[in-house]
Enzyme design. Structure first.
Site, PDB file in Angstrom:
ATOM      1  N   SER C  21      41.073  31.780  62.170  1.00  0.00           N
ATOM      2  CA  SER C  21      42.283  31.413  61.432  1.00  0.00           C
ATOM      3  C   SER C  21      42.714  32.515  60.477  1.00  0.00           C
ATOM      4  O   SER C  21      41.900  33.090  59.758  1.00  0.00           O
ATOM      5  CB  SER C  21      42.015  30.138  60.637  1.00  0.00           C
ATOM      6  OG  SER C  21      43.157  29.802  59.882  1.00  0.00           O
ATOM      7  N   LYS C  45      46.784  30.100  61.874  1.00  0.00           N
ATOM      8  CA  LYS C  45      46.871  30.312  60.439  1.00  0.00           C
ATOM      9  C   LYS C  45      46.791  28.946  59.769  1.00  0.00           C
ATOM     10  O   LYS C  45      47.275  27.953  60.318  1.00  0.00           O
ATOM     11  CB  LYS C  45      48.240  30.948  60.162  1.00  0.00           C
ATOM     12  CG  LYS C  45      48.552  31.212  58.728  1.00  0.00           C
ATOM     13  CD  LYS C  45      48.127  32.605  58.347  1.00  0.00           C
ATOM     14  CE  LYS C  45      47.942  32.696  56.847  1.00  0.00           C
ATOM     15  NZ  LYS C  45      46.809  33.538  56.473  1.00  0.00           N
ATOM     16  N   LEU C  73      47.737  32.296  51.717  1.00  0.00           N
ATOM     17  CA  LEU C  73      48.156  31.162  52.545  1.00  0.00           C
ATOM     18  C   LEU C  73      49.668  31.069  52.789  1.00  0.00           C
ATOM     19  O   LEU C  73      50.266  30.011  52.636  1.00  0.00           O
ATOM     20  CB  LEU C  73      47.639  29.844  51.941  1.00  0.00           C
ATOM     21  CG  LEU C  73      46.118  29.666  51.885  1.00  0.00           C
ATOM     22  CD1 LEU C  73      45.762  28.374  51.137  1.00  0.00           C
ATOM     23  CD2 LEU C  73      45.502  29.638  53.271  1.00  0.00           C
ATOM     24  N   CYS C 128      39.204  28.565  51.651  1.00  0.00           N
ATOM     25  CA  CYS C 128      39.924  29.793  51.287  1.00  0.00           C
ATOM     26  C   CYS C 128      39.569  30.120  49.837  1.00  0.00           C
ATOM     27  O   CYS C 128      39.689  29.283  48.954  1.00  0.00           O
ATOM     28  CB  CYS C 128      41.426  29.608  51.435  1.00  0.00           C
ATOM     29  SG  CYS C 128      42.344  30.997  50.766  1.00  0.00           S
ATOM     30  N   LYS C 163      35.790  23.691  58.023  1.00  0.00           N
ATOM     31  CA  LYS C 163      35.456  25.097  57.769  1.00  0.00           C
ATOM     32  C   LYS C 163      34.997  25.240  56.328  1.00  0.00           C
ATOM     33  O   LYS C 163      35.739  24.971  55.389  1.00  0.00           O
ATOM     34  CB  LYS C 163      36.666  25.990  58.023  1.00  0.00           C
ATOM     35  CG  LYS C 163      36.343  27.462  57.863  1.00  0.00           C
ATOM     36  CD  LYS C 163      37.417  28.345  58.443  1.00  0.00           C
ATOM     37  CE  LYS C 163      37.089  29.815  58.290  1.00  0.00           C
ATOM     38  NZ  LYS C 163      38.165  30.660  58.818  1.00  0.00           N
ATOM     39  N   ILE C 187      31.591  31.063  58.656  1.00  0.00           N
ATOM     40  CA  ILE C 187      31.962  30.909  57.272  1.00  0.00           C
ATOM     41  C   ILE C 187      33.393  31.405  57.051  1.00  0.00           C
ATOM     42  O   ILE C 187      33.924  32.156  57.877  1.00  0.00           O
ATOM     43  CB  ILE C 187      31.028  31.739  56.345  1.00  0.00           C
ATOM     44  CG1 ILE C 187      31.047  33.196  56.781  1.00  0.00           C
ATOM     45  CG2 ILE C 187      29.648  31.175  56.280  1.00  0.00           C
ATOM     46  CD1 ILE C 187      30.339  34.182  55.877  1.00  0.00           C
ATOM     47  N   GLY C 213      34.398  40.659  57.772  1.00  0.00           N
ATOM     48  CA  GLY C 213      33.965  41.790  58.591  1.00  0.00           C
ATOM     49  C   GLY C 213      32.467  42.029  58.504  1.00  0.00           C
ATOM     50  O   GLY C 213      31.716  41.248  57.925  1.00  0.00           O
TER      51      GLY C 213
END
Ligand code: FAD
Ligand code: FAD
Ligand code: FMN
Ligand code: FMN
Ligand code: FES
Ligand code: FES
Lengths: 248, 299, 299, 248
Positions: C21, C45, C73, C128, C163, C187, C213
């Site tokens: 996402s 998204k 967002l 988030c 999530k 995660i 990453g």
């Protein structure tokens, strides 16, 4: 971790074995790998055979080394490295002094002109016996079951150190300590490969340190004129916990 | 020449680059050598009341951008550590005693001993992520943290530093609980794990470990930023520092000094001298005269 | 040929590599292209009830070993998103609708809309790290998480994925609260920050962002490991996946499928096809016939 | 972020300026930098001057571009990049079509054989006026205050496209859309440098996407035969929020 398949296994003494595997990395005499036995442990092991076909020679001692000695052809070994400062390969006649498995890291330095002093507790623990070509091989055992009864310094008395350009020494620290004290006033260059407990192999955990130097990174090779800087050499060492104790 | 010395909690460091706890600081000779070779000060390995062997190797996994470790707090016990402190202090530079325990009584005993050994300060490890009953298990309980620090402050004369974990929902809540301390130390390692897929096993013998080095620098910068915004206290920045730029980044986020660990893996003990000279160059080029001018500048 | 398809919560994916996402999944045409070019599925998204522009650039800081982002967002609001879903679904592969909200009523409306748009499942962004009032602020409150998921499960027929954030003291506590969900997604990004020392300012306009990453892979592996140990539920592993080895590492830790985001930065959209073929090679070499054989194998 | 000092500033039109700075990176025509104004914003800007001495030409539009236009000699600019697919530099005669600041990214492609169509809303917004050498320069303004009154397509009617090997086009999307429709059936190669909102510049945020392609990474340069794949070209685009709207 890298891994390789064991392509051959040879006995190196009654209980020690050499595991052969292929690996493309360049590894120099005196350097070591951290060998991992998954679920068992990880220990530093010198290369007894450098070149593309590599060999490590292990004596079953604690749990990790014993596990490695029980591996079969076709099994995998896991490792990281090479680590450590290699021997500096000098021209001229070599005096090779190996105690116990210490001879493993010296094995690839033996040439037809070398004098080799190999020592072990008993005859059947002598490593690579009759398995190398050299000018002279003096065997030494603690119990006299082969060669001179005693320690490598006892063998040294029967040769002229200064007919050699360089001595390469590896074995238990107290043996190296006595060899250093015997040879330090001769003219030949000395290179010691020290051995202390190593947990990380990469210079951060402090378990292998000696006088502020990390054996795994600054060593394991140390030269004659560096030995005095290693203020703990032959005197004190630390346990797994870091507790200091006297070696005397 | 810009002045790179710093004074934190009354302790003067010739440069702001301290050796971080747990990396090459268990053996007194090693600490002494690192101080002689350029570190401005050193924090010892975390010491407990009793001897511990730590975990069996593998205790460390080298990664491209850092290290994962689970050394398991090996230490000879506080009694035996006096002799190492004595050797380390011969360097004539500040040595800070790091300690770990699970209750305030043990913390008090450890800190008193460190004080008597000549430690310039004590650093409470409230943040080791991989040993049951210690470290972050203690450091994530605000009430316990408050009690520990409160009980120390009345009895210990040397400064008390609180080293906090990034592995918490709200670092400010823990900092608040620790706010009687003389300085914060941010951060300890980030919980992580690495599996070898051909061996089909976690690499570390303890399985879970702590991530350090370059990978965690943004996490450390953010922790220092947040705590600087909310508390008027010195901060030691730790995590992923490899060069002078990283040091300056921590200062601009709010650090008063820094600690360096994993960079010794990539660059050796010489990293302190290297950063020291880079730092002076940077300050000269950017017109800074002292370290303190850079503190919190990005806020 | 080994079989690399997976079935998670009843949804069959031709390969286990989903688009994560927030990366190239706001525009329906982009999602469709990524699915056409090899992804096994895609998560959109995160969409909210109302239109949001997100933060002003800089919204991303490229690092050596990952990215720091605070996109904020941005989304057109759930009403407008139907048309994008329609385009995305033309690829004929599973599309999962990610949604964010601050209370269970809004979550319900969002999920109902996603269901009506043809989403194969919904993914709740409880994680988030950089928007006030949403994401991890919701996701770190166990009672709220429990209420949200409970209220959804009785009213939404498609599977509900939770999530979770790694920025919590105890991920198992949050997973427990979310345990009525059909799968975990682990995660989201790790809170971090980056300061430019010559500009003397945080780079992101929002200052704090989320690290993704390579740098966070060990953090993701450990989260998947921990949740797999404690819950008998499918897990999507996310964080730092760049090659087949990483995918296998997540599977051996306990993942049932994976999601990929930041690797698109370093390798482009072709990363899905690349990993797909590497994966088959690895399985052949190591004697695996199906993905599920690798699940949890390192435990 | 990298940074450089502004070494010179030149007016490029009544309101647009060119900022010059030195940077060792190779940047090709058609590539762009993400220029950061700390505390203000970050926007993509093409290079108008490539080479070691680099130049960017900016029109004050919103807050970031206006801030950049207010910088002085000696100030620093901060940037990352270069990003994006550059123009492919072809031999043969060039047709250069620039609308508004679009001419900036084409400026380094203009040679003495080129036909240049430069357009803007008014005469004093024409970029680099009388500041380049070419075979023929046709000016076009919306209000007729200079050259042809109208749009670049109107200028196209007065030339023979097929006497050129390649056309390079940059400007507002609707202008490029009409140029594409006019030129697509001629024989010359077409290279468009598209412009859409870009938030990340590195192919992850989706704000610049067009028909599933990322302008910042797959583009901004697109070739004639790729244009049909960009199904949104000239038709729809998305706002900061990702809301789709019709461009017609
Ligand atoms: C540079 C170097 C080269 C070497 N080369 C060789 C060689 O070629 N051949 C050879 O046979 N040997 C070699 N050794 C010795 C070898 O590394 C091992 O130390 C030896 O084999 C004993 O291992 P083990 O089986 O007892 O391991 P284990 O008993 O499994 O112990 C492994 C390691 O665990 C740590 N440890 C032990 N106890 C504890 C505890 N309670 N808590 C935490 N950690 C603990 C120590 O670091 C120990 O080294 C070399 C050593 C060094 C330093
Ligand atoms: C490849 C490329 C090359 C370009 N080259 C040039 C050039 O050479 N010269 C030139 O003058 N211009 C150029 N531009 C246009 C330039 O990038 C800017 O879009 C233009 O200058 C307007 O910027 P601004 O000052 O309005 O920025 P701002 O108003 O500060 O906006 C900056 C960016 O913020 C984002 N944004 C805007 N509003 C919001 C919001 N409410 N919430 C969140 N985000 C928002 C958008 O991404 C916008 O682009 C180029 C554009 C592209 C894509
Ligand atoms: C091998 C290793 C051992 C560590 N041991 C300790 C310790 O005993 N006590 C402690 O407070 N921190 C310990 N840490 C954490 C470091 O002090 C430091 O907080 C962390 O590594 C981040 O800094 P770095 O990236 O510079 O290494 C250890 C870190 C490493 C890598
Ligand atoms: C630019 C960017 C935007 C993101 N937006 C979202 C989002 O809207 N919703 C969400 O649940 N996760 C979002 N994430 C988190 C990713 O989905 C993913 O969990 C994280 O990046 C770790 O995976 P990676 O290392 O493969 O990128 C975003 C990540 C990035 C880098
Ligand atoms: S083995 Fe860790 S420092 Fe040498
Ligand atoms: S600007 Fe973000 S994808 Fe192109």
């Amino acid at each position: 971790m890298r891994h390789s398949e064991i392509i051959e296994i040879k006995a190196a003494s009654r209980s020690s074995v050499t595991l052969f595997f292929e690996d493309d990395t360049d590894i120099l005499p005196g350097q070591f790998l951290m060998i991992w036995a998954p679920g068992v442990g990880e220990i530093p092991i010198s290369l007894s055979h450098t070149g593309k076909r590599k060999g490590i020679t292990i004596k079953p001692y604690g749990k990790t080394s014993s596990f490695l000695c029980s591996l079969k052809k076709g099994d995998r070994i896991y490792f990281r490295g090479p680590y450590g400062r290699p021997f500096s390969v000098e021209s001229g006649r070599r005096l090779i002094i190996g105690g116990g498995t210490g001879l493993a890291s010296l094995y690839s330095l033996i040439d037809s002109e070398s004098t080799v002093i190999s020592s072990a507790r008993t005859a059947d623990e002598l490593l690579f016996r009759n398995n190398f070509k050299c000018k002279r091989n003096i065997e030494v055992t603690d119990d006299g079951s082969a060669g001179i009864k005693g320690f490598p310094v006892d063998a040294l008395r029967s040769i002229n150190p200064d007919s050699h350009a360089v001595a390469y020494i590896c074995g238990p620290e107290m043996m190296m300590y006595s060899v250093y004290n015997y040879l330090k006033d001769f003219n030949l260059e000395l290179q010691f490969s020290l051995e202390r407990m190593m947990k990380c192999g990469i210079g951060i955990c402090d378990s292998c340190s000696i006088g502020g130097f990390q054996l795994c990174r600054d060593g394991p090779t140390f030269f004659k004129d560096e030995i005095p800087l290693l203020v703990e050499f032959g005197i004190t060492r630390t346990t797994e916990s870091g507790r200091r104790y006297s070696m005397k | 020449m810009p002045d790179i010395s710093v004074t934190v909690a009354g302790i003067k460091f010739r440069n702001p680059l301290l050796l971080a706890s747990g990396i090459l600081d268990e053996n007194g000779y090693t600490i002494k050598r690192i101080l002689d070779e350029g570190a401005g000060g050193a924090v010892t390995k975390s010491i407990g009341t009793d001897e511990r062997s730590g975990y069996f190797p593998p205790v460390v996994v080298p990664l491209d951008d850092g290290l994962l470790n689970a050394v398991g707090l090996p230490n000879p016990g506080i009694k035996e550590f006096g002799s190492e402190m004595k050797i380390a202090l011969e360097a004539g530079k500040p040595v800070i005693g790091s300690v770990f325990a699970s209750n305030s009584e043990d913390f008090l005993n450890l800190c008193s001993a460190m004080e008597s050994y000549g430690a310039y300060a004590v650093e409470l490890n409230l943040s080791c992520p991989h040993v049951k009953g210690f470290g972050s298990e203690v450091g994530s309980d605000p009430d316990l943290v408050e009690e520990i620090i409160h009980s120390l402050k009345s009895k210990i004369r040397i400064p008390v530093f609180a080293k906090l974990s990034p592995n918490v929902t709200d670092i400010n809540q823990i900092a608040e609980a620790a706010s009687e301390c003389d300085a914060f130390v941010l951060i300890n390692t980030v919980r992580g794990m690495s599996i070898d897929i051909t061996a089909r096993k976690p690499v570390l013998s303890n399985r879970v470990g702590g991530l350090s080095g370059r990978a965690v620098k943004p996490v450390g910068i953010r922790a220092v930023w947040d705590v600087f915004e909310n508390f008027d206290k010195p901060i030691f920045g730790v995590g992923g520092i490899e060069n002078a730029q990283d040091v300056v980044e921590y200062f601009m986020a709010g650090a008063s000094a820094v600690q360096i660990g994993t960079a010794i893996h990539s660059q050796g003990r010489g990293v302190f001298r290297k950063i020291e000279s880079e730092l002076a160059d940077f300050m000269e080029a950017e017109g800074f005269n002292s370290m303190v001018e850079m503190r919190g500048l990005a806020h």
